[in-house]
Design a protein around this motif. Structure first.
Motif, PDB file in Angstrom:
ATOM      1  N   LYS A   1      -4.351  -2.700  -2.841  1.00  0.00           N
ATOM      2  CA  LYS A   1      -4.478  -1.259  -2.697  1.00  0.00           C
ATOM      3  C   LYS A   1      -3.199  -0.594  -2.220  1.00  0.00           C
ATOM      4  N   HIS A   2      -2.135  -1.350  -2.209  1.00  0.00           N
ATOM      5  CA  HIS A   2      -0.870  -0.836  -1.699  1.00  0.00           C
ATOM      6  C   HIS A   2       0.251  -1.053  -2.728  1.00  0.00           C
ATOM      7  N   ASP A  45       4.946   3.180   1.620  1.00  0.00           N
ATOM      8  CA  ASP A  45       3.676   2.532   1.278  1.00  0.00           C
ATOM      9  C   ASP A  45       2.754   3.577   0.656  1.00  0.00           C
ATOM     10  N   TRP A  69      -0.861   4.011  -0.427  1.00  0.00           N
ATOM     11  CA  TRP A  69      -2.129   3.324  -0.123  1.00  0.00           C
ATOM     12  C   TRP A  69      -3.261   4.033  -0.855  1.00  0.00           C
TER      13      TRP A  69
END
Length: 374
Positions: free
Chosen positions: A219-220, A289, A291
């Motif tokens: 998910k990143h 990041d 996310w």
């Protein structure tokens, strides 16, 4: 060697070259047609010829023509590109751009102590051809890029660039001061090196190297990078750098009388062609990041660190150093600002509110810093 093997090899290493070469030359510059004075006749021709003769015979200077202005515009462009598929996971690209422009301009109408009704060219005044000036623009640009893929989840980009830009004024004149001749108290004839052209140039040399690494997780999407930029700027301007003389009449010039106006700019410390220079570097590191909290909500956070630095020495102005300013402050012109570490955190989001792409809400906040735009 089989034809299939040769075909596969050629496709694996794909080389592409595109070249564009253009040259435009114009034999005339229409604006020059407005230079010819309305009263241009035999007596004016005699004055122009005598002025030119004195310059040639006594000063060994060629002023150029006063009737035939060979001016125009020249443009030359080259574009080259190579794309190389090294293998399935590595691709290399290199691009080169070259541009050269040159166009001719009439003599500037500005001058020291302009107590006349018109400039160097107009209804009653005329410059010689070599008092015109050229604007020369030269650009070299090179970019190289390597893109690599590691197993589909990781990738890396290395990007390098180099740009060299030169904007320079030029002249067909040899080294000689500008000389203005008045007639009945107003501008009449002009010869010599254009007043604002000698040592008038701006140079920019910029190179950068950047490395971006990306990792795709569940998910990143993580991105980390390093970058360095180096910039050199050189700026020079010397109005009246070769001298300026103004005479009330052709007779005064012929007889060696003193000029009514004289001007000269010279370099500090005996420099023949002084240049104001700046050499600057900036190192950057960043991490981001992205996310995906849900399929409909993404939050991106990151931080960037920049460290600028000035790389060349400055000359001290001792007069300024001896001054005291408000609050007892002292200024030393030989000192750059100290290096500061600039930290720029930021966060943002992208929300598909109705989960059907009909309504999206985006927002973000951060601290952004940057260097002074030179």
């Amino acid at each position: 060697m089989s034809k299939d093997y040769l075909f596969d090899t050629v496709n694996e290493i794909a080389l592409q070259f595109v070249g564009i070469f253009q040259v435009f030359v114009f034999d005339s510059f229409l604006a020059f047609g407005a230079f010819v004075p309305s009263y241009f006749g035999a007596f004016v021709t005699a004055d122009m010829e005598e002025f030119a003769s004195i310059l040639r015979n006594q000063y060994n200077y060629e002023p150029g023509s006063y009737t035939d202005y060979d001016a125009g515009t020249f443009t030359n462009k080259i574009l080259a590109r190579v794309d190389w598929n090294i293998n399935m996971n590595n691709k290399f690209t290199i691009r080169y751009n070259y541009t050269k422009n040159k166009y001719t301009n009439p003599t500037s109408q500005s001058m020291p102590y302009k107590n006349v009704s018109h400039g160097h060219y107009g209804v009653a005044s005329m410059p010689f051809r070599n008092s015109c000036y050229d604007m020369n623009n030269l650009v070299h640009s090179l970019t190289a890029e390597l893109n690599s893929n590691f197993g589909g989840k990781m990738s890396n980009q290395i990007l390098g660039t180099y740009t060299k830009i030169a904007d320079e004024r030029g002249s067909d004149s040899s080294i000689f001061p500008m000389v203005d001749i008045l007639k009945d108290g107003d501008m009449f004839m002009t010869a010599g090196y254009e007043l604002y052209t000698y040592n008038n140039a701006v140079h920019n040399d910029i190179w950068t190297i950047t490395d971006n690494f990306t990792m795709n997780l569940d998910k990143h999407v993580l991105t980390a990078g390093l970058s360095y930029e180096h910039q050199y700027v050189g700026n020079s301007f010397m109005a009246c750098g070769l001298g300026y003389y103004r005479y009330n009449s052709l007779e005064d010039f012929r007889n060696g009388a003193a000029p009514t106006v004289y001007s000269l700019t010279y370099g500090y410390g005996g420099e023949d062609k002084p240049v104001a220079e700046l050499s600057f570097g900036q190192f950057s590191a960043y991490l981001q990041d992205m996310w995906s909290i849900t399929p409909y909500l993404k939050v991106t956070g990151g931080i960037r660190i920049d460290v600028p630095s000035y790389l060349n020495d400055l000359q001290e102005n001792k007069v300024v150093s001896g001054m005291t300013f408000a609050g007892g402050a002292k200024i030393n012109t030989s000192q750059w600002p100290s290096t500061k570490v600039m930290v720029s955190p930021r966060i943002g989001f992208n929300w598909d509110v109705l989960k059907d792409n009909t309504l999206r809400l985006r927002g973000g906040s951060g601290l952004f810093t940057g260097r002074i735009p030179f």
